[in-house]
Each structure stands twice: as structure tokens, then as C-alpha cells.
Design a protein around this motif. Sequence first.
Motif, PDB file in Angstrom:
ATOM      1  N   VAL A 120       0.830  -1.202   0.000  1.00 45.90           N
ATOM      2  CA  VAL A 120       0.000   0.000   0.000  1.00 45.90           C
ATOM      3  C   VAL A 120       0.867   1.256   0.000  1.00 45.90           C
ATOM      4  CG1 VAL A 120      -1.674   1.347   1.321  1.00 45.90           C
ATOM      5  CG2 VAL A 120      -1.883  -1.139   1.208  1.00 45.90           C
ATOM      6  N   LEU A 121       0.544   2.182  -0.905  1.00 46.10           N
ATOM      7  CA  LEU A 121       1.132   3.514  -0.886  1.00 46.10           C
ATOM      8  C   LEU A 121       0.022   4.523  -0.616  1.00 46.10           C
ATOM      9  CD1 LEU A 121       3.711   3.764  -3.808  1.00 46.10           C
ATOM     10  CD2 LEU A 121       4.085   3.119  -1.422  1.00 46.10           C
ATOM     11  N   VAL A 122       0.301   5.457   0.265  1.00 42.06           N
ATOM     12  CA  VAL A 122      -0.671   6.466   0.661  1.00 42.06           C
ATOM     13  C   VAL A 122      -0.236   7.817   0.113  1.00 42.06           C
ATOM     14  CG1 VAL A 122      -1.695   7.675   2.612  1.00 42.06           C
ATOM     15  CG2 VAL A 122      -1.299   5.212   2.742  1.00 42.06           C
ATOM     16  N   ARG A 123      -1.140   8.484  -0.596  1.00 44.51           N
ATOM     17  CA  ARG A 123      -0.859   9.835  -1.078  1.00 44.51           C
ATOM     18  C   ARG A 123      -1.366  10.829  -0.043  1.00 44.51           C
ATOM     19  NH1 ARG A 123      -3.165  13.953  -4.609  1.00 44.51           N
ATOM     20  NH2 ARG A 123      -1.513  14.896  -5.872  1.00 44.51           N
ATOM     21  N   GLY A 124      -0.425  11.570   0.539  1.00 45.84           N
ATOM     22  CA  GLY A 124      -0.767  12.479   1.611  1.00 45.84           C
ATOM     23  C   GLY A 124      -1.364  13.779   1.123  1.00 45.84           C
ATOM     24  N   LEU A 125      -1.717  14.627   2.048  1.00 46.32           N
ATOM     25  CA  LEU A 125      -2.339  15.903   1.722  1.00 46.32           C
ATOM     26  C   LEU A 125      -1.364  16.888   1.096  1.00 46.32           C
ATOM     27  CD1 LEU A 125      -4.684  16.435   4.811  1.00 46.32           C
ATOM     28  CD2 LEU A 125      -5.058  15.106   2.728  1.00 46.32           C
ATOM     29  N   ASP A 126      -0.061  16.592   1.170  1.00 50.90           N
ATOM     30  CA  ASP A 126       0.941  17.413   0.498  1.00 50.90           C
ATOM     31  C   ASP A 126       1.271  16.880  -0.891  1.00 50.90           C
ATOM     32  OD1 ASP A 126       2.287  15.126   1.174  1.00 50.90           O
ATOM     33  OD2 ASP A 126       3.818  16.102   2.405  1.00 50.90           O
ATOM     34  N   GLY A 127       0.583  15.808  -1.300  1.00 50.74           N
ATOM     35  CA  GLY A 127       0.788  15.247  -2.624  1.00 50.74           C
ATOM     36  C   GLY A 127       1.837  14.165  -2.707  1.00 50.74           C
ATOM     37  N   CYS A 128       2.549  13.860  -1.614  1.00 52.22           N
ATOM     38  CA  CYS A 128       3.615  12.857  -1.623  1.00 52.22           C
ATOM     39  C   CYS A 128       3.055  11.453  -1.360  1.00 52.22           C
ATOM     40  CB  CYS A 128       4.649  13.174  -0.550  1.00 52.22           C
ATOM     41  SG  CYS A 128       5.706  14.568  -0.940  1.00 52.22           S
TER      42      CYS A 128
END
Length: 246
Positions: A120-128
Motif C-alpha cells: 500500500v502507498l498512501v498519497r498524503g495531503l501534500d501530494g507525496c
Amino acid sequence: MACENNQLSDDGKARHRGADPRDAGLFGEAWAAVLREAAGDLAWLLGRGYSEKSGLKLVGDRYALRQRQRQALMRGVCTAAAGQARRAKRVRAAALRGEVVAIDGYNVVTTLETALGGGVLVRGLDGCWRDVAELHGSYRPVAETEGALERVGVYLAGAGVKEVRWYLDRPVSNSGRLKGWMEALAGRRGWEWEVALEYNPDRMLIEADEIVVSSDSVVLDGCGRWFDLVGELIEGLDGVWRVDLG
């Protein structure tokens, strides 16, 4: 890269930095909207002075989140102001030509290993994009390690990067061996790579004049400019397990 024997577990099976057996239930479609709403709530609390620990407990308890889901929020959520400040320092691929790039080694390698291994990869609120794993002081190569390093090298060479400086955490086990594999790969491919073992890579990256490659929030907040290499590399990959919190 001669690390094939190190990609096997004691029973001879290839290791992968893939999904946790619980992830299908924790990050499936049924949870997507819940996690996004929880991320919004946590960002709101952080923006009003709540500590990460207290805010995460409030939000996690409200939505009955499990530990790995809370870990995903902790990695991916920031205040609106922090997200805006990080995006303002992000450079595009065209800015890489002729530049020296400083890479947060384990941060980049393990995230790409996770992407290639089906984790799983999570895209954070900063776009990363970030994984939800922890090294806990030790590192072992997996079946996807060589592919991850190859993709980094090919992309940066194609972008016209002058030199790549990798920073690895010296206290993490096998850092010396990974350094050797990186240098051997770069030598075969003709890439200008320098690999340094440091007790505090974050400080080196924050103080670097070069373009930084990392998704570590502390590094992104402190560095002068950064490039989202992981985001660029996974853009064209099929089958990556993406969870977008935004």
C-alpha cells in the motif's frame, strides 16, 4: 547488482516488501471515503494546535481505525499551511538538468520496493506518496530492490542530472552492503553516484544546497527545494496499490 542471494528468506523463498495480510480489509474500497474524511478531520485539528498524538487518537477513535490505518494518517496528513509550503518548494523535472540531486536513501528505496511489491502507498495531503512500513533499525533487500534502484538511475540519467548523492542511515543494519551494491550498479551503468553513510541523514538533506528527493515531512519542511521522484516513477507503473487521502 549482485544481491540475489540476499533476496531470499531462510526457507529459500523470495522476500517482498508487499502488502500486509490485513491490508485488503483495511485499505479496500469500503474504507476509502472513511480514510479521506478522517484525514480531513485530522488536518483540521492539527491546524488548530492539536498535537499529532492527541489529534490522531481523537480521529482514530471516532472512526474506529486500526493501527495501520492510523499509521497511514500519521504519515499522510499535515496542516493546510504545511502542505502549501511544501508544494511551493517542489521543483519540476525540467529543473533537474545539470543539477546535483541528494536522495533520502531508505525513504526512496523502501517506498519504491513497496510499490513494485504490491504494498500500500498512501498519497498524503501534500501530494507525496508514502508507504506505511517502518525499518525499525534494520534493512534487508527484497526481490524488488534492484528494480527500484534501476528505475531511479535510468530516470535521473534521462533527466540530465549531473550527480546523485545518496544518504543512508549508518545505524541501520546492512547499510554498508547496500552502499556497495549501489556503487557497483552505478559503476556498471556509468552513473555518477556517491553513497554516504550518515548518523543523521535528515540534517544533511535539510542543509543541502542540492535538490532533495524525499517524502519525509521533516526533510520537506526544512529543505530548500525538492523533487517528487517517487511520484514520477510510480505514475507509469501498473498495479500499484494507491490510497489517496486528499
